[in-house]
Design a protein around this motif. Structure first.
Motif, PDB file in Angstrom:
ATOM      1  N   ILE A 242      -5.262   5.861  -3.364  1.00  0.00           N
ATOM      2  CA  ILE A 242      -5.080   5.571  -1.946  1.00  0.00           C
ATOM      3  C   ILE A 242      -3.661   5.949  -1.553  1.00  0.00           C
ATOM      4  O   ILE A 242      -2.706   5.610  -2.250  1.00  0.00           O
ATOM      5  CB  ILE A 242      -5.332   4.081  -1.638  1.00  0.00           C
ATOM      6  N   VAL A 244      -1.086   5.483   1.578  1.00  0.00           N
ATOM      7  CA  VAL A 244      -0.858   4.743   2.819  1.00  0.00           C
ATOM      8  C   VAL A 244       0.254   5.439   3.593  1.00  0.00           C
ATOM      9  O   VAL A 244       1.332   5.694   3.052  1.00  0.00           O
ATOM     10  CB  VAL A 244      -0.462   3.276   2.525  1.00  0.00           C
ATOM     11  N   GLN A 265      -5.142   6.009   4.079  1.00  0.00           N
ATOM     12  CA  GLN A 265      -5.174   4.751   4.821  1.00  0.00           C
ATOM     13  C   GLN A 265      -4.025   4.710   5.815  1.00  0.00           C
ATOM     14  O   GLN A 265      -2.856   4.823   5.437  1.00  0.00           O
ATOM     15  CB  GLN A 265      -5.059   3.565   3.858  1.00  0.00           C
ATOM     16  N   GLU A 331      -8.802   6.786   9.887  1.00  0.00           N
ATOM     17  CA  GLU A 331      -7.840   6.453   8.825  1.00  0.00           C
ATOM     18  C   GLU A 331      -7.526   4.966   8.787  1.00  0.00           C
ATOM     19  O   GLU A 331      -6.983   4.474   7.798  1.00  0.00           O
ATOM     20  CB  GLU A 331      -6.528   7.225   9.031  1.00  0.00           C
ATOM     21  N   PRO A 334     -10.758   2.556   6.404  1.00  0.00           N
ATOM     22  CA  PRO A 334     -11.159   2.605   4.979  1.00  0.00           C
ATOM     23  C   PRO A 334     -10.918   1.316   4.207  1.00  0.00           C
ATOM     24  O   PRO A 334     -11.759   0.911   3.397  1.00  0.00           O
ATOM     25  CB  PRO A 334     -10.319   3.759   4.420  1.00  0.00           C
ATOM     26  N   PHE A 335      -9.786   0.636   4.421  1.00  0.00           N
ATOM     27  CA  PHE A 335      -9.484  -0.535   3.600  1.00  0.00           C
ATOM     28  C   PHE A 335     -10.441  -1.687   3.861  1.00  0.00           C
ATOM     29  O   PHE A 335     -10.540  -2.614   3.053  1.00  0.00           O
ATOM     30  CB  PHE A 335      -8.036  -0.976   3.827  1.00  0.00           C
ATOM     31  N   ARG A 343      -7.083  -5.093   0.058  1.00  0.00           N
ATOM     32  CA  ARG A 343      -6.680  -5.126   1.464  1.00  0.00           C
ATOM     33  C   ARG A 343      -5.249  -5.638   1.624  1.00  0.00           C
ATOM     34  O   ARG A 343      -4.466  -5.115   2.406  1.00  0.00           O
ATOM     35  CB  ARG A 343      -7.605  -6.043   2.263  1.00  0.00           C
ATOM     36  N   CYS A 347      -2.925  -2.546   3.446  1.00  0.00           N
ATOM     37  CA  CYS A 347      -3.141  -2.487   4.892  1.00  0.00           C
ATOM     38  C   CYS A 347      -1.868  -2.193   5.666  1.00  0.00           C
ATOM     39  O   CYS A 347      -1.898  -1.968   6.869  1.00  0.00           O
ATOM     40  CB  CYS A 347      -3.786  -3.771   5.399  1.00  0.00           C
TER      41      CYS A 347
END
Length: 421
Positions: A242, A244, A265, A331, A334-335, A343, A347
């Protein structure tokens, strides 16, 4: 057991000796610190004793030993030298030999500062002090004159170390990467805002790893991010589960070009911050309350329902905010598909925001940097001073342990345990 019992009296004797020295100094009216103080005198004695011991080893005989009469080389008095120590300037007498072959280690030839002073300069610089402020600090605290040029030369010693750090090999996989850029004023003909790109990885052991800092040219762009991420891949990062990031246009495509399996994300914190830019300050608190059900929803469907409610309340007054969220929706969501532990940690870019705050604090006092390298050097000094005790590393590992267990299940086969501790 014997070693433990024998070691105790040594520690007690040292403590008693220190107490006796302090009491004697007070009785004679001698200050503990400062010129002519107890610590200055002790430091002088220790350094001169060590230098004398080095001379004895160099010549092969003790002072006043008859064996010296048969040695072609011999002691040749002393020379006075002032060195800057962690307690201030100390004047010492350095022994000399007749053929000038003596090369001391404890205080090297032409050395004017003990190594601890360099670390103090680097530490003060990492905390945002300018060269002038560091010089003023030494003058005020230690009564020592240290020029700005000397301080610059001390900090320049980390340039080689910084180069090695920037090219070091990286782990094969990172469960999460946080990417962001900060803007710093650099003089390049004229003072301009330049983006400096920062990437933080969380290792499979839950440790924070700052992968590098890159100086961009012009405004922050997805094209330069592609260059940064490609370099990271070339240094060994074959996979990132992932990534971010903020809502920079084209950035998701740059990420998936480098790591096709990576999940992009959007940072909720950035979304909320950009939301407030379109709204009047008096509505921020109410708008934040209305947005919270959106990004804390249990599913994407629930988040969409809550966002429809938000749109009904604010869409007429602030259509640009609604467009902002809709453009970032793919985008953003997804989390929501993952375990609550995942999460919590993906996040937002809080992990990188806290480091950026340290960077900004260090550069704020300078106004601008004369060169790109000067800015990079400052950021690197902050980076190397982030966790001096190692407690932060332990906290990170504990915080990430539940999330990494969830990652191991969610991304089965991609999270490979390392041999690290």
């Amino acid at each position: 057991m014997t070693e433990t019992i024998e070691g105790v009296p040594d520690r007690i004797d040292q403590q008693q000796l220190a107490q006796q020295l302090v009491e004697a100094a007070r009785a004679e009216g001698v200050e503990l610190v400062g010129p002519g103080g107890l610590l200055t005198g002790l430091t002088k004695t220790v350094l001169e004793t060590a230098l004398e011991a080095e001379m004895t080893e160099h010549l092969g005989y003790d002072r006043h030993d008859r064996a010296g009469q048969e040695n072609p080389n011999s002691r040749n008095g002393t020379r006075v030298k002032t060195v800057l120590t962690e307690i201030g300037p100390v004047q010492i007498e350095v022994p000399r030999d007749r053929d000038a072959s003596f090369d001391p280690v404890i205080v090297r030839k032409r050395q004017r500062r003990l190594d601890g002073i360099d670390e103090i300069v680097l530490s003060l610089t990492a905390r945002g002090l300018t060269t002038g402020e560091v010089a003023a600090h030494f003058d005020e605290v230690y009564g020592a004159k240290v020029s700005k040029d000397t301080i610059s030369r001390i900090t320049d010693k980390v340039l080689e170390e910084m180069g090695e750090w920037a090219q070091r090999p990286l782990d094969a996989v990172y469960p999460v990467l946080f990417i962001d850029a900060i803007h710093i004023k650099v003089r390049d003909g004229q003072v301009t805002n330049r983006p400096f790109y920062v990437v933080i990885g969380v290792t499979v052991d839950g440790h924070r790893d700052i992968l590098g800092i890159w100086a961009g040219d012009g405004g922050e762009g997805a094209k330069y991010w592609l260059h940064v991420l490609t370099e990271i891949k070339n240094r060994g990062v074959a996979d990132a589960c992932i990534v971010v990031c903020d809502g920079l246009k084209g950035l998701p495509e740059s990420i998936t070009t480098v790591w096709p399996q990576a999940l992009v994300q959007a940072c909720v914190l950035h979304l909320i911050r950009n939301t407030f830019r379109y709204a009047s300050r008096r509505y921020w608190e109410q708008m934040a309350r209305d947005l919270r059900p959106v990004y804390t929803a249990p599913t994407e469907a629930a988040a969409k329902a809550r966002f429809d409610e938000f749109t009904a309340t604010w869409g007429g007054q602030y259509p640009a905010i609604i467009a902002l969220w809709r453009n970032a929706w793919s985008e953003f969501v997804p989390f929501l598909d993952y375990d609550v532990e995942i999460r919590k940690v993906i996040c937002s870019t809080n992990a990188i925001e806290s480091i950026n705050a340290r960077y900004r604090r260090a550069v704020k006092a300078r106004g601008h940097f004369p060169t790109e390298q000067a800015a990079l050097k400052c950021l690197y000094l902050v980076t190397r001073s982030l966790d001096p005790t190692g407690k932060g590393r332990a906290r990170w590992a504990m915080r990430w342990k539940p999330a990494l267990n969830a990652f191991a299940i969610t991304f089965a086969g991609r999270i490979v345990p390392s041999n690290g501790n």
